[in-house]
Design an enzyme around this catalytic site. Structure first.
Site, PDB file in Angstrom:
ATOM      1  N   HIS C  69       2.897   0.430  40.724  1.00 17.59           N
ATOM      2  CA  HIS C  69       2.812   1.608  39.860  1.00 17.59           C
ATOM      3  C   HIS C  69       2.078   2.761  40.553  1.00 17.59           C
ATOM      4  O   HIS C  69       2.479   3.909  40.468  1.00 17.59           O
ATOM      5  CB  HIS C  69       2.087   1.224  38.572  1.00 17.59           C
ATOM      6  CG  HIS C  69       1.849   2.364  37.644  1.00 17.59           C
ATOM      7  ND1 HIS C  69       2.639   2.597  36.542  1.00 17.59           N
ATOM      8  CD2 HIS C  69       0.915   3.332  37.650  1.00 17.59           C
ATOM      9  CE1 HIS C  69       2.195   3.661  35.926  1.00 17.59           C
ATOM     10  NE2 HIS C  69       1.144   4.133  36.555  1.00 17.59           N
ATOM     11  N   HIS C 133       7.683   3.181  29.894  1.00 14.06           N
ATOM     12  CA  HIS C 133       6.670   2.293  29.337  1.00 14.06           C
ATOM     13  C   HIS C 133       7.367   1.053  28.780  1.00 14.06           C
ATOM     14  O   HIS C 133       7.211   0.690  27.625  1.00 14.06           O
ATOM     15  CB  HIS C 133       5.851   3.021  28.263  1.00 14.06           C
ATOM     16  CG  HIS C 133       4.379   2.881  28.450  1.00 14.06           C
ATOM     17  ND1 HIS C 133       3.488   2.780  27.430  1.00 14.06           N
ATOM     18  CD2 HIS C 133       3.638   2.818  29.576  1.00 14.06           C
ATOM     19  CE1 HIS C 133       2.255   2.675  27.908  1.00 14.06           C
ATOM     20  NE2 HIS C 133       2.331   2.689  29.205  1.00 14.06           N
ATOM     21  N   HIS C 135       7.423  -2.384  29.701  1.00  8.06           N
ATOM     22  CA  HIS C 135       6.759  -3.656  29.426  1.00  8.06           C
ATOM     23  C   HIS C 135       5.847  -3.570  28.207  1.00  8.06           C
ATOM     24  O   HIS C 135       5.932  -4.415  27.323  1.00  8.06           O
ATOM     25  CB  HIS C 135       5.964  -4.129  30.649  1.00  8.06           C
ATOM     26  CG  HIS C 135       6.818  -4.532  31.803  1.00  8.06           C
ATOM     27  ND1 HIS C 135       7.593  -3.636  32.494  1.00  8.06           N
ATOM     28  CD2 HIS C 135       7.030  -5.732  32.381  1.00  8.06           C
ATOM     29  CE1 HIS C 135       8.235  -4.275  33.454  1.00  8.06           C
ATOM     30  NE2 HIS C 135       7.918  -5.549  33.409  1.00  8.06           N
ATOM     31  N   ARG C 154      -0.530  13.375  29.134  1.00 12.02           N
ATOM     32  CA  ARG C 154      -1.696  13.554  30.007  1.00 12.02           C
ATOM     33  C   ARG C 154      -1.288  13.930  31.431  1.00 12.02           C
ATOM     34  O   ARG C 154      -2.045  14.579  32.145  1.00 12.02           O
ATOM     35  CB  ARG C 154      -2.565  12.295  30.002  1.00 12.02           C
ATOM     36  CG  ARG C 154      -3.315  12.102  28.691  1.00 12.02           C
ATOM     37  CD  ARG C 154      -4.440  11.099  28.830  1.00 12.02           C
ATOM     38  NE  ARG C 154      -3.971   9.794  29.279  1.00 12.02           N
ATOM     39  CZ  ARG C 154      -3.373   8.893  28.497  1.00 12.02           C
ATOM     40  NH1 ARG C 154      -3.169   9.158  27.223  1.00 12.02           N
ATOM     41  NH2 ARG C 154      -2.984   7.732  28.990  1.00 12.02           N
ATOM     42  N   ASP C 155      -0.106  13.501  31.839  1.00 13.36           N
ATOM     43  CA  ASP C 155       0.360  13.947  33.151  1.00 13.36           C
ATOM     44  C   ASP C 155       0.541  15.463  33.174  1.00 13.36           C
ATOM     45  O   ASP C 155       0.296  16.119  34.186  1.00 13.36           O
ATOM     46  CB  ASP C 155       1.690  13.264  33.508  1.00 13.36           C
ATOM     47  CG  ASP C 155       1.462  11.917  34.196  1.00 13.36           C
ATOM     48  OD1 ASP C 155       0.462  11.796  34.922  1.00 13.36           O
ATOM     49  OD2 ASP C 155       2.285  11.003  34.000  1.00 13.36           O
ATOM     50  N   GLN C 285      -2.223  -1.552  24.353  1.00 11.63           N
ATOM     51  CA  GLN C 285      -3.100  -0.416  24.145  1.00 11.63           C
ATOM     52  C   GLN C 285      -2.894   0.140  22.747  1.00 11.63           C
ATOM     53  O   GLN C 285      -1.778   0.218  22.281  1.00 11.63           O
ATOM     54  CB  GLN C 285      -2.781   0.659  25.193  1.00 11.63           C
ATOM     55  CG  GLN C 285      -3.037   0.145  26.595  1.00 11.63           C
ATOM     56  CD  GLN C 285      -2.100   0.743  27.616  1.00 11.63           C
ATOM     57  OE1 GLN C 285      -0.969   1.085  27.322  1.00 11.63           O
ATOM     58  NE2 GLN C 285      -2.570   0.841  28.843  1.00 11.63           N
ATOM     59  N   GLU C 357      -7.548   0.468  31.294  1.00  7.97           N
ATOM     60  CA  GLU C 357      -6.585   1.542  31.073  1.00  7.97           C
ATOM     61  C   GLU C 357      -6.620   2.059  29.650  1.00  7.97           C
ATOM     62  O   GLU C 357      -5.598   2.418  29.081  1.00  7.97           O
ATOM     63  CB  GLU C 357      -5.184   1.058  31.467  1.00  7.97           C
ATOM     64  CG  GLU C 357      -5.097   0.946  32.953  1.00  7.97           C
ATOM     65  CD  GLU C 357      -3.798   0.348  33.446  1.00  7.97           C
ATOM     66  OE1 GLU C 357      -2.815   0.335  32.698  1.00  7.97           O
ATOM     67  OE2 GLU C 357      -3.798  -0.103  34.592  1.00  7.97           O
ATOM     68  N   SER C 358      -7.790   2.090  29.088  1.00  6.28           N
ATOM     69  CA  SER C 358      -7.931   2.691  27.772  1.00  6.28           C
ATOM     70  C   SER C 358      -7.292   4.073  27.811  1.00  6.28           C
ATOM     71  O   SER C 358      -7.394   4.782  28.805  1.00  6.28           O
ATOM     72  CB  SER C 358      -9.417   2.820  27.413  1.00  6.28           C
ATOM     73  OG  SER C 358      -9.936   1.551  27.108  1.00  6.28           O
ATOM     74  N   ASP C 541      14.014  12.104  38.465  1.00  9.20           N
ATOM     75  CA  ASP C 541      14.681  10.809  38.506  1.00  9.20           C
ATOM     76  C   ASP C 541      13.759   9.736  37.956  1.00  9.20           C
ATOM     77  O   ASP C 541      12.565   9.732  38.226  1.00  9.20           O
ATOM     78  CB  ASP C 541      15.034  10.444  39.955  1.00  9.20           C
ATOM     79  CG  ASP C 541      13.785  10.361  40.826  1.00  9.20           C
ATOM     80  OD1 ASP C 541      13.245  11.434  41.173  1.00  9.20           O
ATOM     81  OD2 ASP C 541      13.334   9.240  41.131  1.00  9.20           O
TER      82      ASP C 541
HETATM   83  N1  LIG Z   1      10.872   7.524  42.119  1.00  9.24           N
HETATM   84  C1  LIG Z   1      10.348   8.735  42.254  1.00  9.24           C
HETATM   85  N2  LIG Z   1      11.174   9.787  42.382  1.00  9.24           N
HETATM   86  C2  LIG Z   1      10.686  11.017  42.512  1.00  9.24           C
HETATM   87  N3  LIG Z   1       9.396  11.322  42.507  1.00  9.24           N
HETATM   88  C3  LIG Z   1       8.510  10.341  42.385  1.00  9.24           C
HETATM   89  C4  LIG Z   1       8.945   8.989  42.254  1.00  9.24           C
HETATM   90  N4  LIG Z   1       7.866   8.224  42.136  1.00  9.24           N
HETATM   91  C5  LIG Z   1       6.795   9.067  42.179  1.00  9.24           C
HETATM   92  N5  LIG Z   1       7.189  10.341  42.341  1.00  9.24           N
HETATM   93  C6  LIG Z   1       6.323  11.534  42.406  1.00  9.24           C
HETATM   94  O1  LIG Z   1       5.088  11.242  42.981  1.00  9.24           O
HETATM   95  C7  LIG Z   1       4.036  11.929  42.291  1.00  9.24           C
HETATM   96  C8  LIG Z   1       2.986  10.959  41.860  1.00  9.24           C
HETATM   97  O2  LIG Z   1       3.550  10.137  40.900  1.00  9.24           O
HETATM   98  P1  LIG Z   1       2.822   9.104  40.021  1.00  9.24           P
HETATM   99  O3  LIG Z   1       2.147   8.111  40.870  1.00  9.24           O
HETATM  100  O4  LIG Z   1       3.818   8.600  39.085  1.00  9.24           O
HETATM  101  O5  LIG Z   1       1.769   9.944  39.272  1.00  9.24           O
HETATM  102  P2  LIG Z   1       0.945   9.404  38.040  1.00  9.24           P
HETATM  103  O6  LIG Z   1       0.172   8.248  38.536  1.00  9.24           O
HETATM  104  O7  LIG Z   1       0.133  10.558  37.668  1.00  9.24           O
HETATM  105  O8  LIG Z   1       1.917   9.011  36.992  1.00  9.24           O
HETATM  106  C9  LIG Z   1       4.671  12.632  41.121  1.00  9.24           C
HETATM  107  O9  LIG Z   1       4.829  13.997  41.362  1.00  9.24           O
HETATM  108  C10 LIG Z   1       5.990  11.988  40.998  1.00  9.24           C
HETATM  109  O10 LIG Z   1       6.932  12.869  40.522  1.00  9.24           O
HETATM  110 MG   LIG Z   2      -0.907  10.843  36.495  1.00 11.59          MG
END
Ligand SMILES: Nc1ncnc2c1ncn2[C@@H]1O[C@H](COP(=O)(O)OP(=O)(O)O)[C@@H](O)[C@H]1O
Ligand SMILES: [Mg+2]
Lengths: 261, 84, 782, 84
Positions: C69, C133, C135, C154-155, C285, C357-358, C541
């Site tokens: 993740h 989300h 699972h 939150r993102d 959660q 992960e609260s 995507d």
């Molecule tokens: N499969 C994917 N395709 C396109 N962009 C991705 C992919 N996975 C992650 N990203 C990009 O990488 C960045 C960090 O993502 P992510 O780890 O999901 O952030 P967060 O932990 O905040 O959810 C984001 O801008 C996300 O769009």
């Molecule tokens: Mg994030």
């Protein structure tokens, strides 16, 4: 009074979320509108305002019952302040959650803050949240909030709520409300005839199709539908190339009243 | 500790109960009706049963119930932090 | 396990683990029992790097930070394809590469921060992010889906965006699945469906963010693995996007309290859902939108007063990932104290606080001079906040608990995990002819398809979401009193600009060839956006796939990613963000591979947007695009339980020309109504336009641009790049002119009170509007 | 008739209970904590106590509760249409 000196207070607490669109609508008509947290209201009081708005949202998460916690807070903390405000024939308006708050605080249907509410806004008959446009029949034109409208006019305005089914404490009390002109808006068919509970014209199963009520004087009003979401033409679901929607008419009434106030 | 059950008054519609009834019937349960109510289990900082009862009644009147549609039932429970 | 590997540290709830002396089987066991989901290779990398014992806090940090993740192991890893080809990361080689090569000046920040950022106009940015989300929703549908919404909001806050719209796309097992066939431990699709929908509605409604766009699918491939995509779009003034954490800044943690909820959510999302779902207790959660609503207010205030230097959300991995990432991306280090964190329950072990992960929490970096102000803003909004620590130049992640250092890691090493290597093999889809005799009565077929769960109106769900709150929704998911299905939603985010953000989805999980499935999804997202007048479209995507450690799952994933590159480029629409959710496996096997493409476009004037319902008696109806015999995965075949046929393909040139011409026609004011042709083909699209307007239509299949010789195929094929367009009667000539070079033909006329179809052989069928509506919506009136 | 009470498991934070606690304290009640649960009063078309109990358990498993986060308590009541 001169509109440039008139001021609206849009109240909020945690969970309120329709304050900004309310502000946009009021400001569009030239009113100064301030969004104030309850904490600030407790400090500043309401004396500088002519319009007090309880907007929509999920105050305090709508826990216990929609509007209950804020309603009781209003009752316990600004009762006399608000009663004076109403006595001075200033305007109090509640929309959606704000209406629920007014019911729970006892502000409506009584027009004074009684401890035991004489009505309830129960959960919708569909047992679901309902977001849809409804037709409203104006039951009493010429009040401070319907000064721009005539009795019998039909407005199209959206609702968005899970608990909007108006229930009066008794049959007699309902009669009283009707007789005294306290029923302001009713859900209706597009043609204007009463919805008579028919879903989805009456979206929640309200008794007597009640969508909004006011006190006898008409300066205190609460309604479930959201006029601020039907203010501009582009917000409308069908014909969008008109400058304004029906919601504006209600705000125009407010402006008219304040200009004379 | 007090337990407050807030229930829709008899004769009032209970949409949530109706939906639940329908879902249960759909699942094949021989159910003819469901009413849904809420229970608040409240830890009170008082030790006197009488007082707990009257406080609970007051809480219902002031917040937990709306008399237009709700009935409430109060039960004072023993337990930590509650009535002994 | 070998004796003495694990030692309790006296005085605190911390244990030390001596990996240096652990054997392979110990390493695996440690990873297992600590819930780390680290592979043996990764555990060995730790062992090699550290000769000293590691605390549980430290090992958990690796477990979180190196999880699927958090670092997208699979998408960033190396893929070995059959035949010796090596792909140097799917993200880099396909998704990001297309964006890089397209090189759009309006792409402001892509693939970097919590959400993708594109320019809206001169002064504003649009932020967009979609997450899954799955699972959590399979285990606790209401809470899982609700916290999915909360997380993606939150993102958006995490890039200083004000959330303006939510998106939800959902896939479930068939609602009428017999209970007896449900494997033990799985929840019934209906239970999941109801809970998920209630959860999504509840969170969005509570937060006052309109849920305006989405889709719902049903298929047996989702019984074991329901799919829940939650998206959020936000807006922010360009100058207020601050990401400038400096040495000496304070780390402020704000929002909900920290508890045991969601511990190991990340690793949970990175492993198969093979167990009895009810036993995965700590991972659920409890949503609390009220807290997030206040948090949102506070954060926007802090943004507007420019009080903070950086922000990020707490998602997977909790405090550990948020602090580590923020320090790392700023080239700094950080010292954190766990003692100041507001807890839900008193007896949390340090590692639990660290990775919990609260929900509803955010991390800010705040310059010293503003610290008081920031804390005051939080207090004013009744948001709990604490000063968690301070950034420094050490490049280390150091954590204190009761005066003891319980974690002290080198960020460089923490953020350079061993690259995963995956193997991929793929069997191409070979179309088999499908033996489907031509039915006699197409009216009957149409009514059957309209009532298929995948086609039916989703109104009873959509109306439980508030799509009007904030008063900015110009085009709604449902059109008018009769609830026609608009192709995309439009939000008008600014008070004094007519411009709108156009939000659309593309998802075609039933098409059997992963490459063409991905292509069709991309094309559909663009098509839907175009239908209402959207242009300059950016894409997101979201892959939902099975276990990437299995070669076949990986094989189809590679093919889909290849299509993403090819069609993002060819259709001139860059990816700006995304996410993958892998390991969607259950006792019933892998999830049906599902790719959601979200399209974010703009429209210069929301008043000019085009909607779905037919407008005027006498107007001509056009079909744009070519209809081919492409029935594979179509609802027409699926609803008959049949397989085979050609997979719908995308001709990028035709697609691009068509959308460009259509936009031109719209801007010239020639188009009265428009609908994209997708599931259920021309038949369903036309019927929807009829129902939405309560206005009849006749179409003549002989005029549909095509090389097909069967009426049913013409009516129900799902070939891509097609639109139905109602052209204003007196604009036909101008329209034809603009459409030159694009396959199109007038096929019908608006009017009457029924839907009439003229077949190839001269037969005709007629269906009344109310019949259509009964099939599609179950009711006739509004 | 059966009464099913569905409660958040211990250890799970109850946002509604938390807000209710604050509101009651704000109104001046000496309350230190509230937990909120839901009660379904189900009219069953069966007359056998054992069977009612097992049906209720089944209803909880399938619809009314989620064992991941909820505890449930069942009580078989006598009453019209219920167990005699
Ligand atoms: N499969 C994917 N395709 C396109 N962009 C991705 C992919 N996975 C992650 N990203 C990009 O990488 C960045 C960090 O993502 P992510 O780890 O999901 O952030 P967060 O932990 O905040 O959810 C984001 O801008 C996300 O769009
Ligand atoms: Mg994030």
């Amino acid at each position: 009074m001169d509109l440039s000196r008139a001021k609206a207070c849009i109240a909020r607490v945690g969970g309120t979320n329709c304050d900004l669109e309310m502000k946009v609508a009021l400001e569009n008509l030239g009113l100064t509108a301030e969004v104030l947290h309850m904490k600030q209201i407790l400090k500043r009081g309401l004396s500088e305002y002519q319009l007090f708005v309880l907007p929509g949202g999920f105050s305090y998460g709508d826990y216990v019952r929609a509007g209950a916690i804020w309603g009781k807070e209003v009752h316990s903390k600004i009762k006399s302040e608000l009663e004076a405000f109403i006595d001075e024939e200033k305007l109090v308006m509640g929309v959606c959650n704000g209406f629920q708050v007014m019911i729970e605080a006892g502000i409506l249907p009584n027009g004074e803050l009684v401890e035991v509410p004489k009505a309830a806004l129960a959960n919708n008959m569909s047992a679901k949240y309902e977001c849809r446009w409804v037709y409203l029949r104006v039951e009493r034109g010429g009040t401070p909030f319907t000064g721009d409208l005539e009795t019998g006019e039909i407005l199209k305005i959206p609702v968005g709520h899970g608990e909007g089914r108006f229930i009066p404490a008794s049959e007699d009390f309902l009669k009283e409300l009707i007789e005294e002109g306290c029923v302001l808006f009713r859900y209706s068919m597009p043609s204007g005839e009463a919805a008579e509970g028919r879903y989805p014209y009456n979206p929640n199963g309200s008794v007597y199709d009640i969508a909004g009520i006011c006190n006898r004087k008409g300066n205190v009003m609460g309604m479930m539908p959201h006029p601020e979401r039907a203010f501009f033409g582009w917000q409308l679901p069908e014909e969008r190339n008109v400058p304004y929607g029906d919601g504006k008419r209600i705000f125009q009434g407010i402006i008219k009243y304040l200009q004379k106030y | 500790m007090v337990r407050v059950e807030v229930k829709l008054k008899k004769g009032h519609f209970d949409p949530e109960g109706d939906v639940t009834t329908k879902s249960l019937r759909d699942l094949g349960f021989p159910v003819s009706g469901v009413r849904v109510s809420k229970v608040y289990t409240v830890e009170l900082e008082v030790n006197d049963k009488e007082r707990a009862m009257s406080l609970a009644r007051e809480m219902c009147r002031k917040l937990l119930a709306n008399p237009t549609k709700d009935d409430f039932f109060i039960e004072v429970l023993a337990g930590e932090g509650g009535v002994n | 396990m070998k004796e003495g590997l694990i030692r309790k540290v006296p005085g605190v709830s911390v244990v030390e683990i001596d990996l240096s002396r652990a054997e392979d089987k110990d390493l695996s066991e440690i990873s297992q029992t600590m819930g780390l989901a680290l592979s043996l290779r990764e555990m060995k990398a730790l062992k090699e790097h550290y000769s000293r014992p590691l605390t549980d806090v430290e090992i958990q940090t690796f477990g979180q930070t190196w999880s699927e993740h958090c670092i997208h192991k699979t998408f960033k890893g190396i893929v070995e394809v059959e035949g010796g080809r090596r792909i140097n990361g799917l993200l880099k080689e396909y998704i990001m590469k297309a964006t890089k090569e397209l090189n759009k000046p309006w792409c402001y920040s892509v693939f970097e921060d919590n959400a993708g950022l594109i320019e809206f106009d001169q002064d504003y940015l649009v932020a967009a992010k979609v997450e899954t989300h799955n699972h959590p929703s399979a285990v606790e549908p209401f809470g899982g889906a609700a916290t999915g919404v909360g997380g993606v909001i939150r993102d958006i806050l995490g890039v200083w965006g004000e959330p303006i719209a939510n998106i939800d796309v959902l896939c479930f097992g068939p609602l009428d699945l017999p209970y007896e066939t449900l494997p033990h431990g799985l929840k019934h699709p209906k239970y999941i469906y109801k809970g998920v929908i209630a959860g999504i509605g509840s969170y969005g409604n509570n937060m006052g963010i309109p849920t305006v766009s989405g889709a719902i699918f049903f298929d047996s491939g989702y019984v074991g693995n329901p799919v829940v995509y939650c998206g959020c779009v936000g807006i922010l003034p360009k100058g207020f996007y601050v990401k400038d954490t400096k040495e000496g800044d304070y780390a402020v943690l704000a929002g909900g309290r920290t508890g045991r909820d969601g511990i190991h959510g990340v690793t949970f999302a990175s492993t198969d859902l093979m167990e009895d779902t009810d036993r995965l207790r700590p991972a659920v959660q409890i949503p609390n939108p009220l807290v997030e609503e206040r948090l949102r207010r506070a954060i926007i205030t802090i943004r507007d007063r420019r009080l903070a230097s950086g922000i990020t959300d707490l998602g997977g991995g909790g405090i550990s990932c948020a602090t580590g990432e923020m320090a790392n991306r700023s080239g700094l280090g950080i010292e954190v104290s766990l003692d100041v964190v507001h807890l839900k329950e008193p007896d949390l072990a340090p590692w639990e606080i660290w990775i919990s992960e609260s929900q509803e929490r955010m991390l800010l970096s705040v310059p010293e001079r503003n610290l008081g102000d920031v804390l005051e803003v939080f207090e004013d909004e009744d948001v709990e906040a604490c000063v968690l620590g301070r950034f420094n130049g050490s490049r280390r992640l150091r954590v204190y608990h009761r005066g003891l250092v319980v974690c002290d890691l080198d960020l460089e090493f923490l953020y350079s995990p061993p690259r995963a290597i995956r193997k991929a093999s793929h069997v191409e889809y070979v179309p088999t002819p499908c033996a489907l005799p031509e039915p006699k009565d197409l009216a009957e077929e149409l009514l059957r398809i309209l009532s298929d769960p995948n086609i039916r109106s989703k109104e009873d769900v959509i109306r439980t979401y508030d799509h009007e709150v904030r008063g900015c929704t110009a085009i709604k998911p449902l059109q008018g009193d009769l609830s026609g299905p608009n192709d995309a939603a439009i939000i008008k985010p600014l008070r004094d600009s007519w411009m709108g953000v156009v939000i659309s989805c593309g998802i075609t999980p039933f098409y059997p060839d992963p490459y063409w499935m991905a292509a069709a999804s991309i094309e559909e997202a663009i098509r839907n956006n175009t239908s209402v007048g959207g242009r300059r479209i950016a894409l997101l995507d979201n892959f939902v796939w099975g276990n990437p450690e299995r070669e076949d799952r990986m094989g189809s994933l590679v093919r889909a990613a290849e299509a993403c590159y090819d069609f993002s480029k060819a259709l001139d629409a860059p990816f700006i963000s995304g996410k993958d959710s892998l390991y969607n496996e259950s006792p019933l096997g892998p999830v049906r591979p599902t790719l959601l493409i979200t399209g974010i476009g703009i429209i210069p004037d929301v008043r000019k947007a085009v909607t779905v319902e037919l407008k005027e008696e006498g107007d001509p109806l056009y079909v744009l695009g070519v209809t081919r015999n492409e029935l594979a995965g179509s609802i027409y075949l699926k609803s008959k339980g049949l397989n085979g046929g050609e997979c719908p393909k995308v001709n990028a040139k035709i697609s691009k020309d068509t959308t460009q011409s259509l936009i031109k026609a719209m801007d010239s004011g020639l188009v009265a109504a428009c609908h994209d042709v997708s599931e259920g083909g021309i038949g369903v699209a036309a019927a929807e336009m009829v129902m939405a307007a309560n206005l009849g239509l006749s179409i003549d299949l002989r005029n549909v641009p095509s090389d097909v010789n069967r009426s049913d195929v013409l009516l129900f094929s799902e070939s891509t790049s097609r639109f139905l367009v109602e052209v204003k009667r007196d604009c036909v000539r101008e329209f034809e002119e603009i459409l030159q070079g694009v396959p199109h033909c007038k096929v019908g006329v608006v009017g009457g009170n029924s839907f009439r179809i003229f077949g190839l052989d001269g037969s005709t069928w007629e269906v009344g509007i109310s019949e259509l509506r009964h099939a599609w919506r179950g009711v006739d009136g509004p």
